[in-house]
Motif scaffolding. Sequence first.
Motif, PDB file in Angstrom:
ATOM      1  N   PRO A   1      53.615  28.338  39.073  1.00  0.00           N
ATOM      2  CA  PRO A   1      54.413  27.794  37.978  1.00  0.00           C
ATOM      3  C   PRO A   1      55.543  28.764  37.627  1.00  0.00           C
ATOM      4  O   PRO A   1      55.310  29.963  37.505  1.00  0.00           O
ATOM      5  N   VAL A   2      56.745  28.263  37.483  1.00  0.00           N
ATOM      6  CA  VAL A   2      57.853  29.167  37.168  1.00  0.00           C
ATOM      7  C   VAL A   2      58.642  28.736  35.943  1.00  0.00           C
ATOM      8  O   VAL A   2      59.524  29.451  35.486  1.00  0.00           O
ATOM      9  N   SER A   3      58.310  27.566  35.392  1.00  0.00           N
ATOM     10  CA  SER A   3      59.157  27.045  34.318  1.00  0.00           C
ATOM     11  C   SER A   3      59.122  27.933  33.076  1.00  0.00           C
ATOM     12  O   SER A   3      60.113  28.052  32.374  1.00  0.00           O
ATOM     13  N   ALA A   4      57.974  28.552  32.791  1.00  0.00           N
ATOM     14  CA  ALA A   4      57.890  29.423  31.611  1.00  0.00           C
ATOM     15  C   ALA A   4      57.468  30.821  32.036  1.00  0.00           C
ATOM     16  O   ALA A   4      56.724  31.500  31.345  1.00  0.00           O
ATOM     17  N   THR A   5      57.916  31.238  33.189  1.00  0.00           N
ATOM     18  CA  THR A   5      57.487  32.520  33.732  1.00  0.00           C
ATOM     19  C   THR A   5      58.690  33.432  33.919  1.00  0.00           C
ATOM     20  O   THR A   5      59.707  33.014  34.472  1.00  0.00           O
ATOM     21  N   ASP A   6      58.555  34.660  33.437  1.00  0.00           N
ATOM     22  CA  ASP A   6      59.623  35.638  33.648  1.00  0.00           C
ATOM     23  C   ASP A   6      59.423  36.406  34.949  1.00  0.00           C
ATOM     24  O   ASP A   6      60.380  36.797  35.603  1.00  0.00           O
ATOM     25  N   ALA A   7      58.166  36.646  35.263  1.00  0.00           N
ATOM     26  CA  ALA A   7      57.880  37.414  36.477  1.00  0.00           C
ATOM     27  C   ALA A   7      56.530  36.994  37.050  1.00  0.00           C
ATOM     28  O   ALA A   7      55.617  36.641  36.307  1.00  0.00           O
ATOM     29  N   VAL A   8      56.453  37.020  38.353  1.00  0.00           N
ATOM     30  CA  VAL A   8      55.190  36.781  39.054  1.00  0.00           C
ATOM     31  C   VAL A   8      54.782  38.112  39.675  1.00  0.00           C
ATOM     32  O   VAL A   8      55.594  38.763  40.350  1.00  0.00           O
ATOM     33  N   LEU A   9      53.568  38.534  39.415  1.00  0.00           N
ATOM     34  CA  LEU A   9      53.071  39.819  39.920  1.00  0.00           C
ATOM     35  C   LEU A   9      51.863  39.581  40.808  1.00  0.00           C
ATOM     36  O   LEU A   9      51.134  38.601  40.626  1.00  0.00           O
ATOM     37  N   VAL A  10      51.633  40.509  41.712  1.00  0.00           N
ATOM     38  CA  VAL A  10      50.437  40.445  42.558  1.00  0.00           C
ATOM     39  C   VAL A  10      49.783  41.823  42.546  1.00  0.00           C
ATOM     40  O   VAL A  10      50.459  42.837  42.777  1.00  0.00           O
ATOM     41  N   THR A  11      48.513  41.855  42.243  1.00  0.00           N
ATOM     42  CA  THR A  11      47.763  43.113  42.286  1.00  0.00           C
ATOM     43  C   THR A  11      46.588  42.958  43.243  1.00  0.00           C
ATOM     44  O   THR A  11      46.286  41.851  43.688  1.00  0.00           O
ATOM     45  N   VAL A  12      45.941  44.060  43.544  1.00  0.00           N
ATOM     46  CA  VAL A  12      44.707  44.015  44.337  1.00  0.00           C
ATOM     47  C   VAL A  12      43.547  44.179  43.373  1.00  0.00           C
ATOM     48  O   VAL A  12      43.522  45.131  42.577  1.00  0.00           O
ATOM     49  N   GLU A  13      42.628  43.224  43.419  1.00  0.00           N
ATOM     50  CA  GLU A  13      41.482  43.243  42.507  1.00  0.00           C
ATOM     51  C   GLU A  13      40.197  43.036  43.295  1.00  0.00           C
ATOM     52  O   GLU A  13      40.240  42.642  44.461  1.00  0.00           O
ATOM     53  N   ARG A  14      39.078  43.243  42.622  1.00  0.00           N
ATOM     54  CA  ARG A  14      37.823  42.992  43.314  1.00  0.00           C
ATOM     55  C   ARG A  14      37.635  41.491  43.520  1.00  0.00           C
ATOM     56  O   ARG A  14      38.206  40.685  42.782  1.00  0.00           O
ATOM     57  N   ALA A  15      36.824  41.123  44.535  1.00  0.00           N
ATOM     58  CA  ALA A  15      36.617  39.716  44.870  1.00  0.00           C
ATOM     59  C   ALA A  15      36.187  38.940  43.628  1.00  0.00           C
ATOM     60  O   ALA A  15      35.360  39.405  42.849  1.00  0.00           O
TER      61      ALA A  15
END
Lengths: 176, 239
Positions: free
Chosen positions: B209-223
């Motif tokens: 979704p990008v309509s109300a998003t300033d930034a999209v982030l990706v991190t590494v997390e546990r399963a």
Amino acid sequence: MALVQRGDARAFEAIYDRHGSAAFSLAYRIAGNRAAAEDIVQEAFLSVWRSSARYRPQRGNLRSWLLSVVHNRAIDSLRRSVVHSRHQVDVEGVEERKAGPDLTDVEAFRRQEAQTVRSAMERLPSDQLRVVELAYFGGFTHSQIADMLEMPLGTVKGRMRLALDKMRDGLGEAVA
Amino acid sequence: MNARSHEEYQDNIGAYVLGALPELEAELLERHLSGCESCRAEVEELRPVTAAMARSVPQVEPPPSLKAGLMEIVNAEAAARAEQEAGPRRRSQRRSVGGWLSGLQPRMAAAMALAVLALGVLVGVSVDQLAGGGGTHTRTVAAKIDRKLMPTGNAFLAVKGKTGQLELTGAPQPPSGRVYQLWYQHGKTIERGGTFRPRGDGSYRTDVPVSATDAVLVTVERAGGAPAPTGPPVMQFSV
């Protein structure tokens, strides 16, 4: 392709000009409608543009690699589609589209090659042809095909493999 | 799964070459192929058959608009690449690192503290508007990638109207038991997104979704994912 890897848009355009039609034809054959085929081809070529370094000439010619990218995209698209279960179950009677009147030598060769491959497919026993078409053009997984045709998964796998082996032997040099 | 025998993998080769293996099974077979010369040879023998099938379909001409749309994006991205190569120090960043970090909720700011250091050494592609002027045009945003965390691969976000499609290519798999997780920052809040692992070839694609998003982030997390980011973003897109 080396130029494309360096971000040369004109080189990329030349590749599209040479292979875009084949890519669109494959996408159309799998997706079954022009709008979906356009989306698939655009996604596939953008993927090639953005990750062109993954092409390895020693693993096959550019056209085959591009078409494998298109095929993967088309299958992904089908599997995302909620109507996939109702799509293309009947693989018979695919409409043949007529070629233009003027063929270059390369086009004529490709047309001949395509006819050779289709003939090889038509020589397959119908039960083998069916699983191959459902898998490759229909985008169904082996277990979906097993359910659909009400046969054991092992039988589906066996028929796929037999069909591929027969086509490889039958086509010989034509696919080398 | 790991106890699968060589024969079982071999039985799947036909389906694999036809693209009829489910994703997980295909990935397992690909891992097996990397260490099994005989299976690899079988795949290589059969691939020309499916390649020939791909070339055998009735030919249909694509509409000229397909090429036009494609080249609009490609030309814009090529121009952006050239600009990056010509003047990496001149490129503008639509949002500063400090900008989005300071905008996060306090708990998020704490969770993202490491990001400040990590982003200081970003060597990824800058975020630029590459094409289109809004409306129905597709605008492509390149990811800022922290190359210490993700040394290979590229990522783009194609924004069209209110929808976006994130595309990842050539990315490494996260470590065992870990996944990538998406986050959507808007204003002072950050919203949890889904988790994913790239396919065997490092690719991944998803709608965001990008309509109300300033930034999209990706991190590494546990399963299974985390309720809030636990480490710095490996990549981010300014929308």
